[in-house]
Design a protein around this motif. Structure first.
Motif, PDB file in Angstrom:
ATOM      1  N   THR A  31      -3.297 -14.328   5.003  1.00 46.04           N
ATOM      2  CA  THR A  31      -2.993 -12.899   4.978  1.00 46.04           C
ATOM      3  C   THR A  31      -2.532 -12.520   3.578  1.00 46.04           C
ATOM      4  O   THR A  31      -1.679 -13.182   2.993  1.00 46.04           O
ATOM      5  CB  THR A  31      -1.882 -12.555   5.994  1.00 46.04           C
ATOM      6  N   VAL A  32      -3.125 -11.456   3.063  1.00 51.76           N
ATOM      7  CA  VAL A  32      -2.741 -10.918   1.758  1.00 51.76           C
ATOM      8  C   VAL A  32      -2.202  -9.519   2.005  1.00 51.76           C
ATOM      9  O   VAL A  32      -2.823  -8.714   2.697  1.00 51.76           O
ATOM     10  CB  VAL A  32      -3.953 -10.877   0.797  1.00 51.76           C
ATOM     11  N   TRP A  33      -1.026  -9.242   1.433  1.00 51.29           N
ATOM     12  CA  TRP A  33      -0.384  -7.943   1.618  1.00 51.29           C
ATOM     13  C   TRP A  33      -0.710  -7.024   0.454  1.00 51.29           C
ATOM     14  O   TRP A  33      -0.827  -7.445  -0.685  1.00 51.29           O
ATOM     15  CB  TRP A  33       1.122  -8.113   1.758  1.00 51.29           C
ATOM     16  N   GLU A  34      -0.831  -5.756   0.778  1.00 51.68           N
ATOM     17  CA  GLU A  34      -1.156  -4.710  -0.193  1.00 51.68           C
ATOM     18  C   GLU A  34      -0.214  -4.732  -1.396  1.00 51.68           C
ATOM     19  O   GLU A  34      -0.650  -4.641  -2.545  1.00 51.68           O
ATOM     20  CB  GLU A  34      -1.089  -3.362   0.517  1.00 51.68           C
ATOM     21  N   CYS A  35       1.087  -4.889  -1.153  1.00 50.38           N
ATOM     22  CA  CYS A  35       2.055  -4.855  -2.258  1.00 50.38           C
ATOM     23  C   CYS A  35       1.896  -6.060  -3.183  1.00 50.38           C
ATOM     24  O   CYS A  35       2.137  -5.957  -4.385  1.00 50.38           O
ATOM     25  CB  CYS A  35       3.483  -4.759  -1.737  1.00 50.38           C
ATOM     26  N   GLU A  36       1.474  -7.213  -2.651  1.00 51.07           N
ATOM     27  CA  GLU A  36       1.222  -8.391  -3.476  1.00 51.07           C
ATOM     28  C   GLU A  36       0.077  -8.119  -4.450  1.00 51.07           C
ATOM     29  O   GLU A  36       0.133  -8.503  -5.610  1.00 51.07           O
ATOM     30  CB  GLU A  36       0.829  -9.591  -2.621  1.00 51.07           C
ATOM     31  N   LEU A  37      -0.961  -7.483  -3.933  1.00 50.89           N
ATOM     32  CA  LEU A  37      -2.130  -7.194  -4.766  1.00 50.89           C
ATOM     33  C   LEU A  37      -1.813  -6.185  -5.851  1.00 50.89           C
ATOM     34  O   LEU A  37      -2.300  -6.302  -6.971  1.00 50.89           O
ATOM     35  CB  LEU A  37      -3.279  -6.686  -3.907  1.00 50.89           C
ATOM     36  N   LYS A  38      -0.999  -5.201  -5.529  1.00 49.98           N
ATOM     37  CA  LYS A  38      -0.624  -4.199  -6.533  1.00 49.98           C
ATOM     38  C   LYS A  38       0.199  -4.836  -7.645  1.00 49.98           C
ATOM     39  O   LYS A  38       0.047  -4.496  -8.809  1.00 49.98           O
ATOM     40  CB  LYS A  38       0.165  -3.058  -5.893  1.00 49.98           C
ATOM     41  N   ALA A  39       1.078  -5.763  -7.261  1.00 49.29           N
ATOM     42  CA  ALA A  39       1.965  -6.390  -8.238  1.00 49.29           C
ATOM     43  C   ALA A  39       1.201  -7.332  -9.173  1.00 49.29           C
ATOM     44  O   ALA A  39       1.360  -7.256 -10.391  1.00 49.29           O
ATOM     45  CB  ALA A  39       3.081  -7.150  -7.522  1.00 49.29           C
ATOM     46  N   ASP A  40       0.384  -8.241  -8.610  1.00 54.57           N
ATOM     47  CA  ASP A  40      -0.289  -9.226  -9.445  1.00 54.57           C
ATOM     48  C   ASP A  40      -1.471  -9.845  -8.706  1.00 54.57           C
ATOM     49  O   ASP A  40      -1.336 -10.886  -8.046  1.00 54.57           O
ATOM     50  CB  ASP A  40       0.703 -10.319  -9.865  1.00 54.57           C
ATOM     51  N   PRO A  41      -2.651  -9.234  -8.813  1.00 52.36           N
ATOM     52  CA  PRO A  41      -3.819  -9.752  -8.093  1.00 52.36           C
ATOM     53  C   PRO A  41      -4.204 -11.172  -8.503  1.00 52.36           C
ATOM     54  O   PRO A  41      -4.646 -11.959  -7.682  1.00 52.36           O
ATOM     55  CB  PRO A  41      -4.935  -8.759  -8.421  1.00 52.36           C
ATOM     56  N   GLU A  42      -4.001 -11.515  -9.767  1.00 49.21           N
ATOM     57  CA  GLU A  42      -4.361 -12.856 -10.225  1.00 49.21           C
ATOM     58  C   GLU A  42      -3.477 -13.918  -9.576  1.00 49.21           C
ATOM     59  O   GLU A  42      -3.936 -15.014  -9.266  1.00 49.21           O
ATOM     60  CB  GLU A  42      -4.296 -12.947 -11.750  1.00 49.21           C
ATOM     61  N   GLN A  43      -2.208 -13.596  -9.373  1.00 49.15           N
ATOM     62  CA  GLN A  43      -1.302 -14.532  -8.713  1.00 49.15           C
ATOM     63  C   GLN A  43      -1.724 -14.727  -7.253  1.00 49.15           C
ATOM     64  O   GLN A  43      -1.639 -15.831  -6.721  1.00 49.15           O
ATOM     65  CB  GLN A  43       0.138 -14.034  -8.785  1.00 49.15           C
ATOM     66  N   VAL A  44      -2.185 -13.678  -6.605  1.00 52.20           N
ATOM     67  CA  VAL A  44      -2.660 -13.778  -5.225  1.00 52.20           C
ATOM     68  C   VAL A  44      -3.884 -14.695  -5.164  1.00 52.20           C
ATOM     69  O   VAL A  44      -3.974 -15.560  -4.290  1.00 52.20           O
ATOM     70  CB  VAL A  44      -2.984 -12.388  -4.645  1.00 52.20           C
ATOM     71  N   VAL A  45      -4.797 -14.525  -6.112  1.00 47.25           N
ATOM     72  CA  VAL A  45      -5.993 -15.374  -6.145  1.00 47.25           C
ATOM     73  C   VAL A  45      -5.589 -16.825  -6.397  1.00 47.25           C
ATOM     74  O   VAL A  45      -6.149 -17.740  -5.787  1.00 47.25           O
ATOM     75  CB  VAL A  45      -7.009 -14.873  -7.194  1.00 47.25           C
ATOM     76  N   GLN A  46      -4.618 -17.031  -7.260  1.00 47.84           N
ATOM     77  CA  GLN A  46      -4.134 -18.390  -7.520  1.00 47.84           C
ATOM     78  C   GLN A  46      -3.570 -19.010  -6.240  1.00 47.84           C
ATOM     79  O   GLN A  46      -3.836 -20.165  -5.928  1.00 47.84           O
ATOM     80  CB  GLN A  46      -3.080 -18.394  -8.636  1.00 47.84           C
ATOM     81  N   ARG A  47      -2.792 -18.227  -5.497  1.00 47.17           N
ATOM     82  CA  ARG A  47      -2.220 -18.716  -4.230  1.00 47.17           C
ATOM     83  C   ARG A  47      -3.320 -19.056  -3.240  1.00 47.17           C
ATOM     84  O   ARG A  47      -3.279 -20.092  -2.575  1.00 47.17           O
ATOM     85  CB  ARG A  47      -1.286 -17.654  -3.641  1.00 47.17           C
ATOM     86  N   LEU A  48      -4.333 -18.198  -3.148  1.00 52.64           N
ATOM     87  CA  LEU A  48      -5.451 -18.460  -2.246  1.00 52.64           C
ATOM     88  C   LEU A  48      -6.230 -19.694  -2.706  1.00 52.64           C
ATOM     89  O   LEU A  48      -6.666 -20.507  -1.880  1.00 52.64           O
ATOM     90  CB  LEU A  48      -6.376 -17.249  -2.171  1.00 52.64           C
TER      91      LEU A  48
END
Length: 139
Positions: free
Chosen positions: A114-131
């Protein structure tokens, strides 16, 4: 506080809220593609129609809006002050449905993320790294 716009206008605004191709979803898809991931969208045959499906990794990704899906501890997960019972019932049903869909996918052997909207707004690259870490085990 009373609603500041008419019921007709509120209905018109709400009808424009999309379930597909939202800004957070498009942002994540772009970042995943740049990172080399290839995926499918909205797999109709899977429970809950995940926003992004990565068949190679047997993974399903849901991109959740903080308001609609009640991101715990997020400042965007507010509850409207009018018709509180209506909204709480709606939010509870969304959360319950999310849990039911995730459980069904996990029971079928899928890795559910699950990816949250606020995570993507803050730092999409960090979300991709986590995934990436969750899918490939990259560091």
């Amino acid at each position: 506080m009373a609603d500041t716009i008419s019921a007709e206008r509120r209905s018109q605004n709400m009808s424009r809220i999309r379930s597909r191709d939202t800004k957070p979803e498009l942002l994540l898809r772009s970042a995943l593609h740049k990172a080399g991931f290839r995926f499918r969208l909205h797999a109709a045959k899977l429970p809950g129609r995940p926003d992004i499906v990565l068949p190679k990794y047997h993974a399903a990704v849901f991109v959740h809006g903080c308001f609609w899906h009640r991101h715990p501890g997020c400042r965007n997960a507010t509850t409207p002050s009018t018709r509180r019972e209506f909204w709480q019932d709606k939010f509870d049903a969304n959360v319950e449905r999310d849990a039911r869909n995730s459980a069904a996918l996990e029971a079928a052997g899928w890795n559910v993320l699950t990816v949250w909207e606020c995570e993507l707004k803050a730092d999409p690259e960090q979300v991709v790294q986590r995934l990436s870490v969750a899918l490939r085990g990259d560091d």
